[in-house]
Design a protein around this motif. Structure first.
Motif, PDB file in Angstrom:
ATOM      1  N   ASN A   9      -4.680  -4.168   2.036  1.00 37.64           N
ATOM      2  CA  ASN A   9      -3.365  -3.566   2.218  1.00 37.64           C
ATOM      3  C   ASN A   9      -2.917  -3.106   0.836  1.00 37.64           C
ATOM      4  O   ASN A   9      -2.863  -3.890  -0.094  1.00 37.64           O
ATOM      5  CB  ASN A   9      -2.442  -4.630   2.790  1.00 37.64           C
ATOM      6  N   ALA A  21       2.668  -3.148  -0.493  1.00 35.23           N
ATOM      7  CA  ALA A  21       2.047  -4.220   0.280  1.00 35.23           C
ATOM      8  C   ALA A  21       2.811  -5.512  -0.013  1.00 35.23           C
ATOM      9  O   ALA A  21       2.999  -5.887  -1.171  1.00 35.23           O
ATOM     10  CB  ALA A  21       0.582  -4.367  -0.112  1.00 35.23           C
ATOM     11  N   ARG A  64      -3.579 -11.164   5.080  1.00 33.83           N
ATOM     12  CA  ARG A  64      -3.993  -9.905   5.691  1.00 33.83           C
ATOM     13  C   ARG A  64      -4.910 -10.079   6.906  1.00 33.83           C
ATOM     14  O   ARG A  64      -5.391  -9.105   7.450  1.00 33.83           O
ATOM     15  CB  ARG A  64      -4.693  -8.979   4.700  1.00 33.83           C
ATOM     16  N   LEU A  74      -0.966  -5.947   8.353  1.00 29.06           N
ATOM     17  CA  LEU A  74      -0.539  -5.010   7.317  1.00 29.06           C
ATOM     18  C   LEU A  74       0.979  -4.992   7.294  1.00 29.06           C
ATOM     19  O   LEU A  74       1.610  -4.742   8.321  1.00 29.06           O
ATOM     20  CB  LEU A  74      -1.090  -3.612   7.619  1.00 29.06           C
TER      21      LEU A  74
END
Length: 188
Positions: A9, A21, A64, A74
């Motif tokens: 991400n 992120a 993640r 995400l």
């Protein structure tokens, strides 16, 4: 799915936003915006109890990958490029069937400026190009006119309504499901 996603991400950019992120450090900059009770009128969640509880949530998200390895998580913090103010959070859960469940929370003082549409459009592009997602889905309370307008503007179509499907602060509530097929472009 493998133990770690092939693609991490990472941050994304739009004309007016940086999509960062989410990492545990975002808890301190997002906490106050997420405390607004107006954000939770139509969802079965509530404001975070503390910066530390939000940090722990973001620690899980920063993995993640779901504990069973079946989903890629995400999550992005939305930041205005010009002022560095944070305006919300968007999320996608990528599944093995190449679908992605999406969600978004935009801080109420930034509603009506097109930021959610801009951010979700960029997220969908990323899902299609980097994760080969072929369908995005979203679940919305049928009373949430703002969110429904956003989904329609993004090309989502209603696929069903489920009566008494969830509980929001102790009251049964309906859910409307939306879907958008994504075209995967191939080079020949």
């Amino acid at each position: 799915m493998e133990k770690r996603p092939k693609r991490g991400n990472h941050s994304l950019r739009t004309t007016r936003l940086t999509l960062e992120a989410i990492e545990p450090g975002h808890a301190s900059v997002l906490f106050e915006g997420l405390r607004d009770h107006a954000l939770y009128q139509f969802i079965d969640d509530g404001p975070p109890e503390s910066v530390e509880s939000l940090r722990k949530r973001y620690e899980r998200w920063a993995q993640r990958l779901s504990p069973d390895g079946q989903e890629i998580w995400l999550n992005w913090a939305l930041k205005l490029s010009e002022s560095d103010d944070y305006v919300g959070v968007i999320q996608a859960t990528v599944r093995k069937d190449r679908s992605a469940a999406i969600a978004y929370i935009l801080f109420s003082n930034y509603w009506g400026h097109g930021y959610a549409q801009e951010a979700v459009t960029e997220m969908i592009r990323e899902l299609r190009e980097q994760y080969a997602v072929t369908r995005c889905i979203a679940t919305v309370d049928p009373r949430n006119d703002r969110s429904i307008r956003l989904l329609h503007n993004l090309g989502f179509e209603q696929t069903g309504i489920y009566r008494n499907a969830t509980t929001i602060r102790g009251t049964l509530a309906d859910e409307t499901h939306y879907s958008r097929l994504l075209v995967i472009e191939t080079l020949e």
